[in-house]
Design a protein around this motif. Structure first.
Motif, short mmCIF file in Angstrom:
data_model
loop_
_atom_site.label_atom_id
_atom_site.label_comp_id
_atom_site.label_asym_id
_atom_site.label_seq_id
_atom_site.Cartn_x
_atom_site.Cartn_y
_atom_site.Cartn_z
N ASP A 59 46.43 41.00 21.12
CA ASP A 59 45.41 41.35 22.10
C ASP A 59 46.06 41.71 23.44
OD1 ASP A 59 43.01 38.81 21.04
OD2 ASP A 59 43.45 40.81 20.29
N ALA A 60 45.47 42.75 24.06
CA ALA A 60 45.97 43.15 25.37
C ALA A 60 45.77 42.02 26.35
CB ALA A 60 45.24 44.40 25.82
N GLY A 61 46.73 41.88 27.28
CA GLY A 61 46.66 40.79 28.25
C GLY A 61 45.73 41.13 29.39
N ILE A 62 44.46 40.87 29.20
CA ILE A 62 43.45 41.11 30.24
C ILE A 62 42.66 39.83 30.43
CG2 ILE A 62 41.53 42.53 30.99
CD1 ILE A 62 42.32 44.54 28.82
N THR A 63 42.59 39.38 31.65
CA THR A 63 41.86 38.16 31.97
C THR A 63 40.82 38.47 33.03
OG1 THR A 63 43.83 36.83 31.54
CG2 THR A 63 42.03 35.77 32.73
N GLN A 64 39.57 38.10 32.74
CA GLN A 64 38.50 38.29 33.71
C GLN A 64 38.08 36.92 34.24
OE1 GLN A 64 36.28 41.75 31.17
NE2 GLN A 64 35.18 40.93 32.91
N SER A 65 37.78 36.88 35.55
CA SER A 65 37.29 35.64 36.12
C SER A 65 36.30 35.93 37.24
CB SER A 65 38.46 34.79 36.66
OG SER A 65 39.17 35.50 37.66
N CYS A 98 39.78 41.08 37.71
CA CYS A 98 40.40 41.49 36.46
C CYS A 98 41.90 41.47 36.65
CB CYS A 98 39.94 42.87 36.05
SG CYS A 98 40.70 43.48 34.52
N HIS A 99 42.59 40.76 35.78
CA HIS A 99 44.04 40.64 35.87
C HIS A 99 44.65 41.11 34.55
CE1 HIS A 99 47.93 38.98 37.10
NE2 HIS A 99 48.02 38.48 35.88
N GLN A 100 45.65 41.99 34.63
CA GLN A 100 46.30 42.49 33.42
C GLN A 100 47.80 42.20 33.48
OE1 GLN A 100 47.61 46.36 32.81
NE2 GLN A 100 47.12 47.16 34.86
N THR A 101 48.36 42.02 32.29
CA THR A 101 49.80 41.78 32.19
C THR A 101 50.49 42.91 31.44
OG1 THR A 101 49.47 40.46 30.19
CG2 THR A 101 49.52 39.28 32.31
N GLU A 102 49.78 44.01 31.24
CA GLU A 102 50.30 45.13 30.44
C GLU A 102 50.95 46.23 31.28
OE1 GLU A 102 50.17 44.88 27.13
OE2 GLU A 102 49.19 42.94 27.42
N LYS A 161 47.33 45.53 43.90
CA LYS A 161 48.48 45.36 43.03
C LYS A 161 48.17 45.99 41.68
CE LYS A 161 48.38 40.87 43.33
NZ LYS A 161 48.74 39.44 43.13
N THR A 162 49.18 46.41 40.97
CA THR A 162 48.98 47.03 39.66
C THR A 162 48.17 46.14 38.74
OG1 THR A 162 51.05 48.26 39.82
CG2 THR A 162 50.15 47.94 37.61
N GLU A 163 48.42 44.85 38.80
CA GLU A 163 47.82 43.95 37.83
C GLU A 163 46.41 43.47 38.14
OE1 GLU A 163 50.64 43.59 39.48
OE2 GLU A 163 51.02 41.52 40.13
N ASP A 164 45.94 43.69 39.36
CA ASP A 164 44.63 43.15 39.74
C ASP A 164 43.66 44.24 40.18
OD1 ASP A 164 46.15 40.22 41.23
OD2 ASP A 164 45.23 40.46 39.26
N PHE A 165 42.43 44.13 39.67
CA PHE A 165 41.37 45.07 40.03
C PHE A 165 40.13 44.24 40.32
CE2 PHE A 165 39.55 48.96 40.74
CZ PHE A 165 38.77 49.52 39.75
N LEU A 166 39.66 44.28 41.54
CA LEU A 166 38.54 43.45 41.97
C LEU A 166 37.27 44.28 42.08
CD1 LEU A 166 40.24 41.38 44.84
CD2 LEU A 166 40.09 40.84 42.42
N LEU A 167 36.18 43.70 41.61
CA LEU A 167 34.86 44.31 41.74
C LEU A 167 34.03 43.43 42.65
CD1 LEU A 167 32.74 46.46 40.72
CD2 LEU A 167 32.10 44.75 38.99
N THR A 168 33.48 44.02 43.71
CA THR A 168 32.71 43.25 44.67
C THR A 168 31.28 43.76 44.77
OG1 THR A 168 34.66 42.69 46.00
CG2 THR A 168 32.52 42.54 47.10
#
Lengths: 111, 113
Positions: free
Chosen positions: B1-7, B23-27, B70-77
């Motif tokens: 599974d792709a490394g995607i974590t939502q919180s 959204c945090h990704q490790t890919e 940052k490449t790994e983080d995408f925030l939705l507000t």
């Protein structure tokens, strides 16, 4: 805007039978299509894709058919298994940066 | 599974309050997306990013903003949440546009009372 729709919202099949899930799209410029599977409580997962220069593409137990004349694509699942029970979405892309998803078909496999 | 974590995975909030989904990704994938999923509408694109600090609007962007520092983080507000924003939100990533699959996170269920 785009219009991607599915002919049937629900589909029930017997285990071992073949399943066919249909999808209609409205944008004749769409050139890339993907089928996704979504199990309950999870995010969609890629199944198979096809580009507009192809009519058919096969994967493991799945086949996607594309009919550009009538703007229709279908997903065929061979020997359907209980683990195939899920919601299936088609998605199209014509702009190169946005996918438009259909509303989904819920597939139930009867043991 | 792709490394995607939502919180967070689940959140209940009140109308008018701000909400941020992460959204945090490790890919190390270049492209990141936020979708919302509602009955009868399927998945609809809210915003997407094609690089750090590079974002663009999707089909249903009104009432939402995004940031990618940052490449790994995408925030939705959601600056001021409304009941119409009650939905399940999915983050997705891809290596390229129109050349491959989207990998989705597990989703964040938001309820606005």
């Amino acid at each position: 805007g785009e219009s991607v729709g599915l002919h049937l919202p629900t589909l029930s099949v017997q285990e071992g039978d073949n399943s066919i899930i249909n999808c209609a799209y409205s944008n004749s410029a769409s050139d890339y299509f993907i089928w996704y599977k979504q199990e309950s409580g999870k995010g969609p997962q890629f199944i198979i894709d096809i580009r507009s220069n192809m009519d058919k593409r096969q994967g493991q137990r799945v086949t996607v058919l594309l009919n550009k004349t009538v703007k229709h694509l279908s997903l065929q699942i061979a020997a359907t298994q209980p683990g195939d029970s899920a919601v299936y979405f088609c998605a199209e892309d014509s702009t190169g940066n946005q996918f438009y998803f259909g509303t989904g078909t819920s597939l139930t496999v009867i043991p | 599974d792709a490394g995607i974590t939502q919180s967070p995975r689940h959140k209940v909030t009140e109308t008018g309050t701000p909400v941020t989904l992460r959204c945090h990704q490790t890919e190390n994938h270049r492209y990141m997306y936020w979708y919302r999923q509602d009955p009868g509408h399927g998945l609809r694109l809210i915003h997407y990013s094609y690089g750090v600090k590079d974002t663009d609007k999707g089909e249903v962007s009104d009432g939402y903003s995004v940031s990618r520092s940052k490449t790994e983080d995408f925030l939705l507000t959601l600056e001021s949440a409304t009941s119409s924003q009650t939905s399940v939100y999915f983050c997705a990533i891809s290596e390229s546009i129109n050349a491959g699959e989207l990998f989705f996170g597990e989703g964040s269920r938001l309820t606005v009372l």
